[in-house]
Each structure stands twice: as structure tokens, then as C-alpha cells.
Enzyme design. Structure first.
Site, PDB file in Angstrom:
ATOM      1  N   GLY A 191       0.358  -3.355   4.299  1.00 44.12           N
ATOM      2  CA  GLY A 191       0.436  -4.932   4.878  1.00 44.12           C
ATOM      3  C   GLY A 191       1.751  -5.592   4.758  1.00 44.12           C
TER       4      GLY A 191
ATOM      5  N   HIS B 188      -9.367   2.809  -2.157  1.00 44.95           N
ATOM      6  CA  HIS B 188      -8.035   2.480  -1.938  1.00 44.95           C
ATOM      7  C   HIS B 188      -7.473   1.542  -3.159  1.00 44.95           C
ATOM      8  CE1 HIS B 188      -3.842   1.271  -0.156  1.00 44.95           C
ATOM      9  NE2 HIS B 188      -4.667   0.472   0.679  1.00 44.95           N
TER      10      HIS B 188
ATOM     11  N   ARG C 180     -20.597   8.279  -1.428  1.00 42.98           N
ATOM     12  CA  ARG C 180     -22.077   8.480  -1.095  1.00 42.98           C
ATOM     13  C   ARG C 180     -22.304   8.928   0.152  1.00 42.98           C
ATOM     14  NH1 ARG C 180     -21.910   2.054  -1.340  1.00 42.98           N
ATOM     15  NH2 ARG C 180     -20.080   2.464  -2.332  1.00 42.98           N
TER      16      ARG C 180
ATOM     17  N   SER D 125     -11.891   0.828   3.766  1.00 41.13           N
ATOM     18  CA  SER D 125     -11.535   1.337   2.716  1.00 41.13           C
ATOM     19  C   SER D 125     -12.102   0.855   1.272  1.00 41.13           C
ATOM     20  CB  SER D 125      -9.936   1.748   2.172  1.00 41.13           C
ATOM     21  OG  SER D 125      -9.488   0.151   2.334  1.00 41.13           O
TER      22      SER D 125
ATOM     23  N   CYS E   4       0.867  -1.195  -0.016  1.00 38.31           N
ATOM     24  CA  CYS E   4       0.134   0.227   0.002  1.00 38.31           C
ATOM     25  C   CYS E   4       0.852   1.201  -0.007  1.00 38.31           C
ATOM     26  CB  CYS E   4      -0.862  -0.092   1.285  1.00 38.31           C
ATOM     27  SG  CYS E   4      -1.864  -1.315   1.169  1.00 38.31           S
TER      28      CYS E   4
ATOM     29  N   CYS F 100       0.013   3.127   5.903  1.00 40.25           N
ATOM     30  CA  CYS F 100       0.323   2.040   6.453  1.00 40.25           C
ATOM     31  C   CYS F 100       0.248   0.937   5.242  1.00 40.25           C
ATOM     32  CB  CYS F 100      -1.048   1.416   7.625  1.00 40.25           C
ATOM     33  SG  CYS F 100      -2.669   1.020   7.086  1.00 40.25           S
TER      34      CYS F 100
HETATM   35  C1  LIG Z   1     -14.781  -4.565   4.553  1.00 40.24           C
HETATM   36  C2  LIG Z   1     -14.904  -5.170   3.023  1.00 40.24           C
HETATM   37  C3  LIG Z   1     -14.583  -6.959   3.444  1.00 40.24           C
HETATM   38  C4  LIG Z   1     -16.400  -5.362   2.560  1.00 40.24           C
HETATM   39  O1  LIG Z   1     -16.426  -6.145   1.540  1.00 40.24           O
HETATM   40  P1  LIG Z   1     -17.803  -6.417   0.956  1.00 40.24           P
HETATM   41  O2  LIG Z   1     -18.725  -6.973   1.670  1.00 40.24           O
HETATM   42  O3  LIG Z   1     -17.657  -6.862  -0.501  1.00 40.24           O
HETATM   43  O4  LIG Z   1     -18.401  -5.002   0.479  1.00 40.24           O
HETATM   44  P2  LIG Z   1     -19.835  -4.497  -0.347  1.00 40.24           P
HETATM   45  O5  LIG Z   1     -19.220  -3.361  -1.116  1.00 40.24           O
HETATM   46  O6  LIG Z   1     -20.395  -5.550  -0.896  1.00 40.24           O
HETATM   47  O7  LIG Z   1     -20.573  -3.813   0.730  1.00 40.24           O
HETATM   48  C5  LIG Z   1     -21.535  -4.599   1.865  1.00 40.24           C
HETATM   49  C6  LIG Z   1     -22.671  -4.026   2.122  1.00 40.24           C
HETATM   50  O8  LIG Z   1     -22.468  -2.654   2.719  1.00 40.24           O
HETATM   51  C7  LIG Z   1     -23.076  -1.652   1.951  1.00 40.24           C
HETATM   52  N1  LIG Z   1     -22.304  -0.525   2.216  1.00 40.24           N
HETATM   53  C8  LIG Z   1     -20.611  -0.488   1.654  1.00 40.24           C
HETATM   54  N2  LIG Z   1     -20.604   0.852   2.204  1.00 40.24           N
HETATM   55  C9  LIG Z   1     -21.517   1.694   2.573  1.00 40.24           C
HETATM   56  C10 LIG Z   1     -21.997   2.984   3.040  1.00 40.24           C
HETATM   57  N3  LIG Z   1     -21.238   3.833   2.921  1.00 40.24           N
HETATM   58  N4  LIG Z   1     -23.068   3.272   3.228  1.00 40.24           N
HETATM   59  C11 LIG Z   1     -24.148   2.201   3.535  1.00 40.24           C
HETATM   60  N5  LIG Z   1     -24.036   1.068   2.844  1.00 40.24           N
HETATM   61  C12 LIG Z   1     -22.762   0.497   2.689  1.00 40.24           C
HETATM   62  C13 LIG Z   1     -23.359  -2.209   0.500  1.00 40.24           C
HETATM   63  O9  LIG Z   1     -24.291  -1.399   0.020  1.00 40.24           O
HETATM   64  C14 LIG Z   1     -23.396  -3.539   0.733  1.00 40.24           C
HETATM   65  O10 LIG Z   1     -24.978  -3.681   0.928  1.00 40.24           O
HETATM   66  P3  LIG Z   1     -25.671  -4.880   0.416  1.00 40.24           P
HETATM   67  O11 LIG Z   1     -25.021  -6.311   1.112  1.00 40.24           O
HETATM   68  O12 LIG Z   1     -26.968  -4.725   0.901  1.00 40.24           O
HETATM   69  O13 LIG Z   1     -25.243  -5.084  -0.991  1.00 40.24           O
HETATM   70  C15 LIG Z   1     -14.029  -4.817   2.039  1.00 40.24           C
HETATM   71  O14 LIG Z   1     -14.282  -3.471   1.526  1.00 40.24           O
HETATM   72  C16 LIG Z   1     -12.650  -4.784   2.356  1.00 40.24           C
HETATM   73  O15 LIG Z   1     -11.935  -5.592   2.629  1.00 40.24           O
HETATM   74  N6  LIG Z   1     -11.988  -3.473   2.308  1.00 40.24           N
HETATM   75  C17 LIG Z   1     -10.657  -3.379   2.719  1.00 40.24           C
HETATM   76  C18 LIG Z   1      -9.642  -3.495   1.849  1.00 40.24           C
HETATM   77  C19 LIG Z   1      -8.374  -3.859   2.198  1.00 40.24           C
HETATM   78  O16 LIG Z   1      -7.989  -4.599   3.216  1.00 40.24           O
HETATM   79  N7  LIG Z   1      -7.537  -2.991   1.717  1.00 40.24           N
HETATM   80  C20 LIG Z   1      -5.931  -3.357   2.028  1.00 40.24           C
HETATM   81  C21 LIG Z   1      -5.647  -2.366   3.226  1.00 40.24           C
HETATM   82  S1  LIG Z   1      -4.244  -2.888   3.987  1.00 40.24           S
END
Ligand SMILES: CC(C)(COP(=O)(O)OP(=O)(O)OC[C@H]1O[C@@H](n2cnc3c(N)ncnc32)[C@H](O)[C@@H]1OP(=O)(O)O)[C@@H](O)C(=O)NCCC(=O)NCCS
Length: 415
Positions: A400, A368, A243, A267, A99, A398
Site C-alpha cells: 500500500g 493477510h 473454508r 485477502s 504489507c 505489493c
Molecule cells: C473485501 C472486504 C472489504 C470484505 O470485508 P467484509 O465485508 O467485512 O467481509 P466479511 O468477512 O464480513 O464477509 C462478507 C460476507 O461474505 C461472506 N464470505 C466471505 N468469504 C467467503 C467465502 N470464501 N465463501 C463464502 N462466503 C464468503 C461472509 O460470510 C459474509 O457473509 P454475510 O454477509 O452473510 O455474513 C475485506 O475483506 C477487505 O478489505 N479485504 C482486503 C484487506 C486489505 O485491503 N488488505 C491490505 C491489502 S493491500
């Protein structure tokens, strides 16, 4: 947490000339089929257009991309250089610091300039999270019954197999250590979304974005390539993950890693690219384009992998030391919001003023795209310093695997 180890560098006359990025798209949407090489070519061409610097002046191309997101991914840096007009004689290389890749790419170009090896570097960070492959590593010799290994690289790569901890779980550990509640995390996320929406409305973010359309990248004598958006999408011009996200809505989302982190306060997973031109002082002064910022110092340090998210703390302390400044002299901070609890842990440990941190939103709202993030943070920080009329800023991420990286820049017009 401080570190006596780590790499620190200080620069006297190295500059970011300008910077630009694509809008970031939620993964598997509008940019889902576009190669990160093409996103990189687009931002490289645009940074030359905006600065009126000829690509023929480039001495070094440094690019970063984490995912092997196309069959020609080994050649990504080279192709970005060639298709953006950089002469074939100019070398190009890829850097990888997870990252921290985008910031590492900037530091690599700055180091080459400091050493007198180059006067101008093209730096690109680009990532297609969508095109992370479904991969297998053990089938070169064939398949044994019941032992097919194909896995989702995007999912698997977010697990650090050394401590056997996912990135999300490492943030949960920090949440416990720094007493970050679910309410704290959601409040921080809602603020990130609010700030990003405000930065969209004020056109601050559009100032660093080049809208995308379907277009070919032609090069006489070579294969044409290019960006093709889905049918019926004429152009794509704004970050799609941003959003309205009121706390009441965020509070209803289920935990993603068994604690305070959810899809709403982690993120966003997005596709995108960012580019900057890193120039020596003499090169800058030969050109009329006003610089974005002066590069003052850089630092990268290691931290325990199981709490990788705390990396910005020692990295920021190290970069301050390298630049000979105190924390209270810094007007703005951009710390990558890998996760809300992780960023809040850094903020609490450093006792940062929240009104100076990620004031135009962060990766929770904007997303991200791993290797592009460091370049975006540097560009956004430098532009924000200019907007504010502030002098010094630090961007940090940060990493990974357990590292932190930081870049200290100065707004030249505030001296
Ligand atoms: C946290 C994480 C696992 C979520 O993944 P996901 O479950 O596929 O996320 P989605 O985008 O499908 O969102 C899940 C739900 O939350 C809802 N949601 C997400 N953000 C939202 C927001 N800002 N407001 C309202 N609802 C939200 C989505 O609409 C979705 O709803 P649904 O299940 O009814 O369709 C993923 O985003 C993640 O791993 N992020 C970090 C990435 C990372 O580690 N990067 C490296 C860093 S070191």
C-alpha cells in the site's frame, strides 16, 4: 514494467535457519484480544525450540507490526526479544514497509549479517488486525461541538490519501487494465481456497504452524504477560479463514469496491505472527540444524500508488537481476494475494505459469495479517521448495502506498 530505481541486494552466505508461524485467525475471533507482542513472543520462543539455537546467540532483533495494537506497541520489538530469552544487551528495532514489512525485516537482518554487524538475527512479523484502534488525532486540546474525529483505524488505513484510492479500488483499476473479469477473480480465489484446503489436509501447512494455548510468558524480575484465549477455547491450531469456497458460492457475493473484488476474492483480514532466524554461514555451520533456505537476493521498488498492486512485477524483475537469474529458473513463486485481480495482473504481466504460483493457497484463503505476511511467504516458499526438491523461489508482495518487495531464496539441498 521495470524499474531502474529501487534497492537491490545480493547475499553470498546468509541463511534462513527455520521458520514458524501461528495459525491465522479471522479478525475479531479467537485471537481478537491477544496482543501482537504476545503472538510474536510465542513464535520467537518456538523458533528457538525447533532449532535448538539459544536465544543468547542472537545479535539483532528485527520485528514488524503495522497497527498500534496495544499501549506498549512502541516497545513491541524489544519485548519480543526480551520475553523470548534474548539477552537485554541485544538491540531490537521495528521496521515498517506496510504489507512488505515481514520481508523488509528479513532483509534488514540479512543486511546486518552481510555487513558483519551480526551473525544471527531474530526476525518477527506480527499483526493484530482486530486490535487496530479506534483513534483520533486532533483531540489533544479537547473537543469542539460536532467535531469529534474518532475513526476505525483498520478501515481508514486501507485508504491511500495521496491518490485518494482505497487498496480495493486500486485492484479494480488493475482489473480494468489487465482485463480481469469477475469470473477470473472468483476462479483464482476458489483455487486459492482449494489449494489451502489441500495443504491443510496433507499437513503441509501444519508443519509451519505452532498451535496456540492460553499460557503465561514469565520473566524473572519483570512483569508476566502471555496469551489468553477465550474461555472454552482450549487450543487454536489451524487457519480459520480457509473454508470450502466453490465458484458458485463466491459468484453470489456482492462487489466490495464496485467491480470484481468481493469478500470472497480479497485477502482475509486475520490476526497472526511469524518468526524466522536469519544466520550467517559460519553461524549456520556451527549448528547441526539443517537450514530452511539460502537468502540469495532482495529488492524493493516504487510504483504509482493508484496501482500499488502491480508492485511485485518490477520487484521480481529487480530481484532476478540482483540474483543473476532468469524468470524461467524459478521453480516457485509466492505473491501475496492482497486481491485476486491484483495477483492476476502480476501473473499476466510476468506471464507466470499458474502451476508455480501460490501452490499451497494464498492470502485470499489463509489471510493477510499485514506485517506477518512477508515472513509467512518466505517460510512457506522455502518449505515448498524443499518439499518439491526445487532450487530457486521468489516471494513477493505489493505494498500500500505503491511499492513492491521481493526475496529470492535457494533450497540448499537442491544445489
Ligand atoms: C473485501 C472486504 C472489504 C470484505 O470485508 P467484509 O465485508 O467485512 O467481509 P466479511 O468477512 O464480513 O464477509 C462478507 C460476507 O461474505 C461472506 N464470505 C466471505 N468469504 C467467503 C467465502 N470464501 N465463501 C463464502 N462466503 C464468503 C461472509 O460470510 C459474509 O457473509 P454475510 O454477509 O452473510 O455474513 C475485506 O475483506 C477487505 O478489505 N479485504 C482486503 C484487506 C486489505 O485491503 N488488505 C491490505 C491489502 S493491500
Amino acid at each position: 514494467m521495470t524499474s531502474s530505481k529501487g534497492l537491490r541486494s545480493q547475499y553470498d552466505d546468509v541463511w534462513l535457519m527455520d521458520g514458524v508461524r501461528t495459525p491465522f485467525a479471522d479478525y475479531n475471533t479467537v485471537l481478537g484480544l491477544v496482543s501482537p507482542t504476545d503472538l510474536g513472543i510465542k513464535v520467537a520462543r518456538e523458533v528457538f525450540r525447533r532449532t535448538a539455537v539459544s536465544p543468547a546467540a542472537v545479535d539483532i532483533v528485527v520485528a514488524g507490526s503495522m497497527a498500534q495494537a496495544s499501549f506498549d506497541a512502541y516497545l513491541l520489538a524489544r519485548h519480543i526479544g526480551i520475553y523470548s530469552g534474548v539477552p537485554v544487551e541485544v538491540p531490537a528495532h521495528l521496521v515498517q514497509r506496510v504489507c512488505g514489512t515481514g520481508m523488509e525485516a528479513i532483509l534488514a537482518a540479512a543486511d546486518s549479517i552481510k555487513l558483519g554487524k551480526a551473525a544471527l538475527g531474530l526476525v518477527v512479523g506480527t499483526e493484530s488486525m482486530s486490535r487496530n484502534p479506534v483513534a483520533a488525532y486532533t483531540h489533544r486540546g479537547g473537543f469542539r461541538m460536532g467535531q469529534v474525529e474518532f475513526k476505525d483505524f483498520l478501515w481508514e488505513s486501507l485508504l491511500d490519501t495521496c491518490p485518494n484510492v482505497t487498496m480495493g479500488t486500486s485492484s479494480e483499476t488493475l482489473a480494468k487494465q489487465y482485463k480481469v473479469s469477475r469470473e477470473d477473480a472468483d476462479h483464482f480465489a476458489a483455487q486459492s481456497f482449494d489449494r489451502a484446503i489441500a495443504a491443510q489436509k496433507s499437513c503441509f501447512l501444519s508443519g509451519e504452524i505452532v498451535p496456540l494455548v492460553s499460557e503465561p510468558f514469565e520473566l524473572p524480575g519483570y512483569h508476566a504477560r502471555g496469551i489468553r484465549l477465550p474461555k472454552k477455547v482450549e487450543s487454536f491450531g489451524q487457519d480459520s479463514h480457509v473454508r470450502p469456497s466453490p465458484i458458485a458460492v463466491l459468484a453470489k457475493l456482492p462487489p466490495s469496491f464496485g467491480g470484481v473484488q468481493t469478500a470472497g476474492n480479497s485477502s482475509g483480514i486475520v490476526d497472526g505472527a511469524a518468526a524466522t532466524l536469519v544466520a550467517s554461514g559460519p553461524f549456520l555451520r556451527e549448528h547441526s540444524h539443517p537450514p530452511l533456505a539460502k537468502v540469495v537476493a532482495g529488492a524493493v521498488v516504487g510504483v504509482p500508488p493508484e496501482i500499488m498492486g502491480i508492485g511485485p512485477v518490477p520487484a521480481i524483475r529487480a530481484v532476478l537481476e540482483a540474483g543473476g537469474l532468469r524468470l524461467d529458473q524459478i521453480d516457485r513463486f509466492e505473491i501475496n494475494e492482497a486481491f485476486a485481480a491484483q495477483t492476476l495482473a502480476c501473473q499476466r504481466e510476468l506471464q507466470l505459469d499458474p502451476s508455480k504460483l501460490n501452490v499451497n493457497g494464498g492470502a485470499i484463503a489463509i489471510g493477510h495479517p499485514l506485517a506477518a505476511t512477508g515472513v509467512r511467504l518466505a517460510i512457506t516458499l522455502a518449505r515448498e521448495l524443499k518439499r518439491l526438491g526445487g532450487r530457486y523461489g521468489i516471494s513477493s508482495a505489493c505494498i500500500g502506498g505503491g511499492q513492491g518487495i521481493a526475496l529470492l531464496v535457494e533450497n540448499a539441498s537442491a544445489q
